[in-house]
Design a protein around this motif. Structure first.
Motif, short mmCIF file in Angstrom:
data_model
loop_
_atom_site.label_atom_id
_atom_site.label_comp_id
_atom_site.label_asym_id
_atom_site.label_seq_id
_atom_site.Cartn_x
_atom_site.Cartn_y
_atom_site.Cartn_z
N VAL A 231 0.95 -1.17 0.07
CA VAL A 231 0.03 -0.01 0.09
C VAL A 231 1.11 1.32 -0.05
N GLU B 188 3.57 1.61 -1.58
CA GLU B 188 3.98 1.82 -2.93
C GLU B 188 3.15 2.04 -4.10
N GLU B 189 1.92 2.49 -3.40
CA GLU B 189 0.77 2.84 -4.71
C GLU B 189 1.29 4.10 -5.33
N PRO B 190 0.86 3.90 -6.44
CA PRO B 190 1.24 5.11 -7.63
C PRO B 190 0.71 6.70 -7.05
N THR B 191 1.63 7.43 -7.30
CA THR B 191 1.32 8.85 -6.82
C THR B 191 1.40 9.57 -7.96
#
Length: 442
Positions: free
Chosen positions: A422, A424-427
């Motif tokens: 979680v 490392e979810e895309p930003t």
């Protein structure tokens, strides 16, 4: 390098004993915990921690020294809460440890902030919280503390960390009081900085601190360091400067192999002989001595390998769970969780599953013949075990369990990989130069 070690009876301080052929921590069978929690896991004895704290308090009672627990040794909230309830202050080395100690219910007025690299934001949070003191490690850090205190309109209580150039006689990676170590300031540096700090209205200069290293099995270096510290106090006072507090650091060693270890009563006598009449409030900062013997790391045997001259036992705990053997070449005794008086005929090497040749716990003689599914407990892992653990090889952070009498509870659940993903979810992408202005673009 392989480490040879003979089987030994668990030290009484740990709370470990065999009952009905099962290894117990206090009155709890580690087999029962393993059935409930699954291996590997850390398990701590609350009675052992309480007993250690009370014994150290009694040893220091003649000089009225207070205790601040070194949070880096074990930062679990339940462990910190237990110690805070006993009256312990806290020695922290980061802003994260400040958050932890406050969350655990430790009073800010009992917190000492040590460490060589305090960020301005961390200093700001510490001063706003109203901590006991900040130990200054350099002239540059002193300027940063003064700047932050001035911005906040507060006075910062500071003590200067003295490096007495005393070799603690311990592992070089945990020696902190030699002149080339990164910690503290020389006596000459302190004489100048102390006098300058005393003129700044945003600083409340309260005294000195010293910490020469960790896991000292010989108490003589303490005597040397504290004698140097006493001389520095007298020199400062001779220049008209006030010194009201002395932070004596930690470092008292424990026995990892059943061999001799320092008596805290002897340590207390050294404190009394060197600093007992100096007219300062004294503080000590033990970590390992209070919690190290209280903990075990329980692991399950996975496989046996007949490779080379020494058989290898592969267990499910690894160097990411307990770094000390790989980092320092340290050895933690291994006890079978199910008692068996029949010893194996050959030494065995115990290794973890991490993909590194350094993932070796050691070579052990005197263990019973082991099979897949057997449980082992690595002893004296209550300090610098879970606190140094990582998720290397995408391995889950192991749970921690606290025992009290005949009951136990999980005080940190296992942190699985899915939870870490979680983070490392895309930003959103940000364009360099615009990010500083807080503007993000899609």
């Amino acid at each position: 390098m392989d480490i040879r070690h003979e089987r030994f009876s668990a030290a009484s301080r740990s709370g470990l004993r065999y009952g009905d052929a099962a290894l117990r921590l206090e009155d709890v069978s580690l087999e029962d915990v393993a059935a409930s929690v699954a291996t590997p896991f850390y398990c701590y004895s609350s009675a052992s921690i309480r007993s250690a704290y009370e014994r150290l308090s009694q040893a220091l009672a003649p000089v009225g020294a207070s205790i601040c627990f070194a949070v880096k040794a074990n930062g679990n909230l339940s462990v910190l809460s237990l110690l805070a309830e006993l009256g312990s202050g806290m020695d922290i080395v980061s802003g994260g440890e400040l958050e932890r100690t406050l969350a655990a219910g430790a009073p800010a007025a009992g917190i000492v902030f040590s460490g060589v690299g305090k960020k301005r934001g961390e200093i700001r949070d510490a001063l706003k919280a109203g901590i006991h003191q900040i130990n200054v490690e350099s002239a540059a850090e002193l300027d940063a503390i003064a700047d932050v205190a001035r911005e906040l309109g507060l006075r910062a209580p500071v003590a200067f960390r003295y490096n007495p150039d005393v070799d603690a006689g311990t592992h070089t990676k945990i020696s902190t009081g030699r002149k080339d170590d990164k910690f503290g300031m020389s006596g000459e540096e302190i004489l100048d900085a102390y006098a300058r700090a005393a003129t700044l209205p945003e600083l409340d200069v309260v005294g000195l601190a010293v910490h020469i290293g960790s896991q000292l099995l010989d108490l003589e270096p303490f005597r040397q360091a504290y004698t140097h510290l006493a001389n520095l106090v007298m020199t400062l006072r001779g220049r008209g400067l006030s010194v009201t507090r002395l932070d004596l650091g930690g470092g008292i060693g424990i026995s990892y192999d059943g061999g001799p270890a320092p008596d805290v009563e002897d340590y207390g006598a050294i404190v009394s002989a060197t600093l007992g009449g100096i007219g300062c409030a004294l503080t000590v900062e033990p970590g390992r001595w209070l919690v190290g013997p209280a903990g075990v790391l329980v692991t399950e045997v996975l496989y046996l390998k007949e490779a080379g001259e020494t058989p290898t036992v592969i267990v499910d705990a690894a160097m990411n769970d307990l770094m000390r053997p790989a980092l320092y070449g340290s050895l933690h005794a291994a006890l079978p969780v199910r008692q068996n008086e029949v010893c194996g005929d050959r030494p065995v090497r115990i290794a973890g599953p991490v993909c590194e040749s350094s993932d070796i716990f050691g070579t052990y003689a005197g263990l019973p013949a082991l099979s897949a599914g057997d449980l082992l407990a690595f002893t004296c892992t209550g300090a610098y075990g879970a606190s140094m653990a990582s998720t290397y090889n995408a391995r889950a952070l192991v749970p921690e369990v606290l025992v009290e009498g005949n009951r136990f509870r999980v005080i940190r659940r296992r942190q699985e990989t899915a939870e870490l993903l979680v983070l490392e979810e895309p930003t959103q992408w940000q364009i360099a130069g615009l990010a500083a202005e807080g503007r993000a673009v899609r």
